[in-house]
Design an enzyme around this catalytic site. Structure first.
Site, PDB file in Angstrom:
ATOM      1  N   HIS A 214       0.665  -1.332   0.072  1.00 41.13           N
ATOM      2  CA  HIS A 214      -0.098  -0.103   0.099  1.00 41.13           C
ATOM      3  C   HIS A 214       0.940   1.309   0.181  1.00 41.13           C
ATOM      4  O   HIS A 214       0.748   2.171  -0.747  1.00 41.13           O
ATOM      5  CB  HIS A 214      -0.926   0.047   1.266  1.00 41.13           C
ATOM      6  CG  HIS A 214      -1.937  -1.081   1.339  1.00 41.13           C
ATOM      7  ND1 HIS A 214      -2.233  -1.936   2.272  1.00 41.13           N
ATOM      8  CD2 HIS A 214      -3.028  -1.534   0.385  1.00 41.13           C
ATOM      9  CE1 HIS A 214      -3.122  -2.857   1.935  1.00 41.13           C
ATOM     10  NE2 HIS A 214      -3.626  -2.592   0.999  1.00 41.13           N
TER      11      HIS A 214
ATOM     12  N   ARG B 114      -2.210  -5.964  -8.326  1.00 39.53           N
ATOM     13  CA  ARG B 114      -1.128  -7.083  -8.070  1.00 39.53           C
ATOM     14  C   ARG B 114      -1.203  -7.961  -9.180  1.00 39.53           C
ATOM     15  O   ARG B 114       0.101  -8.663  -9.512  1.00 39.53           O
ATOM     16  CB  ARG B 114      -1.281  -7.629  -6.923  1.00 39.53           C
ATOM     17  CG  ARG B 114      -1.127  -6.616  -5.664  1.00 39.53           C
ATOM     18  CD  ARG B 114      -1.750  -7.377  -4.303  1.00 39.53           C
ATOM     19  NE  ARG B 114      -2.917  -7.273  -4.562  1.00 39.53           N
ATOM     20  CZ  ARG B 114      -3.896  -8.040  -3.575  1.00 39.53           C
ATOM     21  NH1 ARG B 114      -3.110  -8.574  -2.556  1.00 39.53           N
ATOM     22  NH2 ARG B 114      -4.998  -8.404  -3.789  1.00 39.53           N
TER      23      ARG B 114
ATOM     24  N   LYS C 205     -15.788  -7.205   4.318  1.00 34.64           N
ATOM     25  CA  LYS C 205     -14.982  -7.968   5.232  1.00 34.64           C
ATOM     26  C   LYS C 205     -14.878  -7.903   6.814  1.00 34.64           C
ATOM     27  O   LYS C 205     -14.974  -6.927   7.050  1.00 34.64           O
ATOM     28  CB  LYS C 205     -13.471  -7.663   4.647  1.00 34.64           C
ATOM     29  CG  LYS C 205     -13.230  -7.935   3.168  1.00 34.64           C
ATOM     30  CD  LYS C 205     -11.696  -7.411   2.861  1.00 34.64           C
ATOM     31  CE  LYS C 205     -11.225  -7.607   1.545  1.00 34.64           C
ATOM     32  NZ  LYS C 205     -10.226  -6.794   1.101  1.00 34.64           N
TER      33      LYS C 205
ATOM     34  N   SER D 139      -3.317  -7.961   2.933  1.00 30.24           N
ATOM     35  CA  SER D 139      -3.473  -7.879   4.277  1.00 30.24           C
ATOM     36  C   SER D 139      -3.719  -9.495   4.809  1.00 30.24           C
ATOM     37  O   SER D 139      -3.247  -9.606   6.049  1.00 30.24           O
ATOM     38  CB  SER D 139      -4.402  -6.776   4.651  1.00 30.24           C
ATOM     39  OG  SER D 139      -4.062  -5.921   4.022  1.00 30.24           O
TER      40      SER D 139
HETATM   41  N1  COA Z   1       0.161  -3.892  -2.657  1.00 36.52           N
HETATM   42  C1  COA Z   1      -0.148  -5.224  -1.728  1.00 36.52           C
HETATM   43  N2  COA Z   1      -1.440  -5.367  -1.544  1.00 36.52           N
HETATM   44  C2  COA Z   1      -2.596  -4.809  -1.912  1.00 36.52           C
HETATM   45  C3  COA Z   1      -2.299  -3.626  -2.550  1.00 36.52           C
HETATM   46  C4  COA Z   1      -0.813  -3.146  -2.927  1.00 36.52           C
HETATM   47  N3  COA Z   1      -0.667  -2.119  -3.530  1.00 36.52           N
HETATM   48  N4  COA Z   1      -3.382  -3.125  -2.821  1.00 36.52           N
HETATM   49  C5  COA Z   1      -4.172  -3.886  -2.339  1.00 36.52           C
HETATM   50  N5  COA Z   1      -3.806  -5.035  -1.551  1.00 36.52           N
HETATM   51  C6  COA Z   1      -4.369  -5.953  -1.017  1.00 36.52           C
HETATM   52  C7  COA Z   1      -4.935  -5.564   0.370  1.00 36.52           C
HETATM   53  O1  COA Z   1      -3.973  -5.887   1.446  1.00 36.52           O
HETATM   54  C8  COA Z   1      -6.073  -6.614   0.371  1.00 36.52           C
HETATM   55  O2  COA Z   1      -6.036  -7.771   0.900  1.00 36.52           O
HETATM   56  P1  COA Z   1      -7.031  -8.705   1.576  1.00 36.52           P
HETATM   57  O3  COA Z   1      -8.077  -9.009   0.523  1.00 36.52           O
HETATM   58  O4  COA Z   1      -6.438  -9.987   2.109  1.00 36.52           O
HETATM   59  O5  COA Z   1      -7.481  -7.796   2.714  1.00 36.52           O
HETATM   60  C9  COA Z   1      -6.592  -6.684  -1.055  1.00 36.52           C
HETATM   61  O6  COA Z   1      -5.569  -6.437  -1.945  1.00 36.52           O
HETATM   62  C10 COA Z   1      -7.814  -5.988  -1.481  1.00 36.52           C
HETATM   63  O7  COA Z   1      -8.177  -4.842  -0.653  1.00 36.52           O
HETATM   64  P2  COA Z   1      -8.378  -3.364  -0.574  1.00 36.52           P
HETATM   65  O8  COA Z   1      -7.342  -2.730  -1.572  1.00 36.52           O
HETATM   66  O9  COA Z   1      -8.281  -2.614   0.627  1.00 36.52           O
HETATM   67  O10 COA Z   1      -9.682  -3.349  -1.498  1.00 36.52           O
HETATM   68  P3  COA Z   1     -10.818  -3.829  -0.713  1.00 36.52           P
HETATM   69  O11 COA Z   1     -11.356  -4.867  -1.748  1.00 36.52           O
HETATM   70  O12 COA Z   1     -10.799  -4.310   0.747  1.00 36.52           O
HETATM   71  O13 COA Z   1     -11.802  -2.292  -0.626  1.00 36.52           O
HETATM   72  C11 COA Z   1     -13.434  -0.829  -1.259  1.00 36.52           C
HETATM   73  C12 COA Z   1     -12.447  -2.072  -1.542  1.00 36.52           C
HETATM   74  C13 COA Z   1     -13.252  -0.275  -0.015  1.00 36.52           C
HETATM   75  C14 COA Z   1     -12.394   0.593  -1.876  1.00 36.52           C
HETATM   76  C15 COA Z   1     -14.722  -0.814  -2.045  1.00 36.52           C
HETATM   77  O14 COA Z   1     -15.227  -1.849  -1.273  1.00 36.52           O
HETATM   78  C16 COA Z   1     -15.390   0.614  -1.782  1.00 36.52           C
HETATM   79  O15 COA Z   1     -15.255   1.368  -2.561  1.00 36.52           O
HETATM   80  N6  COA Z   1     -16.324   0.414  -0.853  1.00 36.52           N
HETATM   81  C17 COA Z   1     -17.255   1.534  -0.550  1.00 36.52           C
HETATM   82  C18 COA Z   1     -18.672   1.180  -1.108  1.00 36.52           C
HETATM   83  C19 COA Z   1     -19.029   1.488  -2.658  1.00 36.52           C
HETATM   84  O16 COA Z   1     -18.771   2.485  -2.900  1.00 36.52           O
HETATM   85  N7  COA Z   1     -19.209   0.560  -3.239  1.00 36.52           N
HETATM   86  C20 COA Z   1     -19.501   0.553  -4.738  1.00 36.52           C
HETATM   87  C21 COA Z   1     -18.229   0.310  -5.320  1.00 36.52           C
HETATM   88  S1  COA Z   1     -18.021  -1.201  -6.041  1.00 36.52           S
END
Ligand code: COA
Length: 161
Positions: free
Chosen positions: A18, A91, A42, A129
């Site tokens: 991140h 990724r 989650k 994560s």
């Molecule tokens: N390097 C390493 N790992 C990474 C990374 C990077 N650059 N970027 C993401 N990851 C990993 C994270 O650690 C995470 O791992 P996990 O699945 O084991 O927890 C995974 O990739 C994805 O996580 P993250 O980037 O945090 O995305 P998310 O899917 O958890 O979050 C939101 C998505 C919160 C942005 C999305 O659900 C959202 O916008 N929610 C608000 C509601 C909304 O507007 N919904 C409509 C849109 S679809």
């Protein structure tokens, strides 16, 4: 590119992947808001406040970065912040379908807001994560995967468990 981008995620906990994406984002945008989602589907290990605190400590030297949290739709939050873009990391192909869907939904909801995807540095391709939490839960040092603030918080969490 310039202006303000929102970099959303669950950051449970933040990883060096991140943080490397933040550095890449700063090369493109004037300002970044790293935004912790409150209503992620989650189950989380850390509270939103703990995640915000970990990120704030890890990004303390970055004066063009703000750490915040949001509830509800990402596009509404981004609009309210005056953002022109949403920043996300990719990724590998496994991330693509989900991210593609999210980008299209967000574009439908807010056409003026652009989703920008940057390739995660190859060193962090294998990190998530979930993996970090799993390894840390077994007492293994994850100091080379997460910032010190997250390493401390993980050690503390699993000491108590
Ligand atoms: N390097 C390493 N790992 C990474 C990374 C990077 N650059 N970027 C993401 N990851 C990993 C994270 O650690 C995470 O791992 P996990 O699945 O084991 O927890 C995974 O990739 C994805 O996580 P993250 O980037 O945090 O995305 P998310 O899917 O958890 O979050 C939101 C998505 C919160 C942005 C999305 O659900 C959202 O916008 N929610 C608000 C509601 C909304 O507007 N919904 C409509 C849109 S679809």
């Amino acid at each position: 590119m310039s202006g303000l981008a929102v970099y959303p995620g669950s950051f449970d906990p933040p990883t060096l992947g991140h943080l490397s994406l933040v550095d890449q984002g700063l090369a493109l945008f004037d300002r970044l808001v790293v935004a912790v989602a409150r209503n992620s589907a989650k189950a989380s290990l850390f509270t939103v406040e703990e995640r915000v605190a970990m990120l704030r400590e890890a990004l303390a030297g970055h004066d063009r970065v703000e750490v915040d949290s949001f509830e509800g739709l990402l596009v509404s939050y981004a609009r309210g912040r005056g953002a022109t873009a949403i920043l996300r990391g990719l990724r590998g192909t496994s991330d693509f379908e989900y991210e593609f869907q999210m980008a299209l939904v967000n574009r439908h909801l807010e056409p003026g807001l652009h989703s920008v995807y940057l390739m995660t540095d190859y060193r962090w391709l294998y990190i998530s994560s979930t993996i970090v939490k799993e390894v840390a839960a077994h007492g293994v040092d994850i100091g080379d995967m997460v910032p010190p603030s997250a390493a401390r918080a993980l050690a503390e969490k699993f000491r108590k468990a």
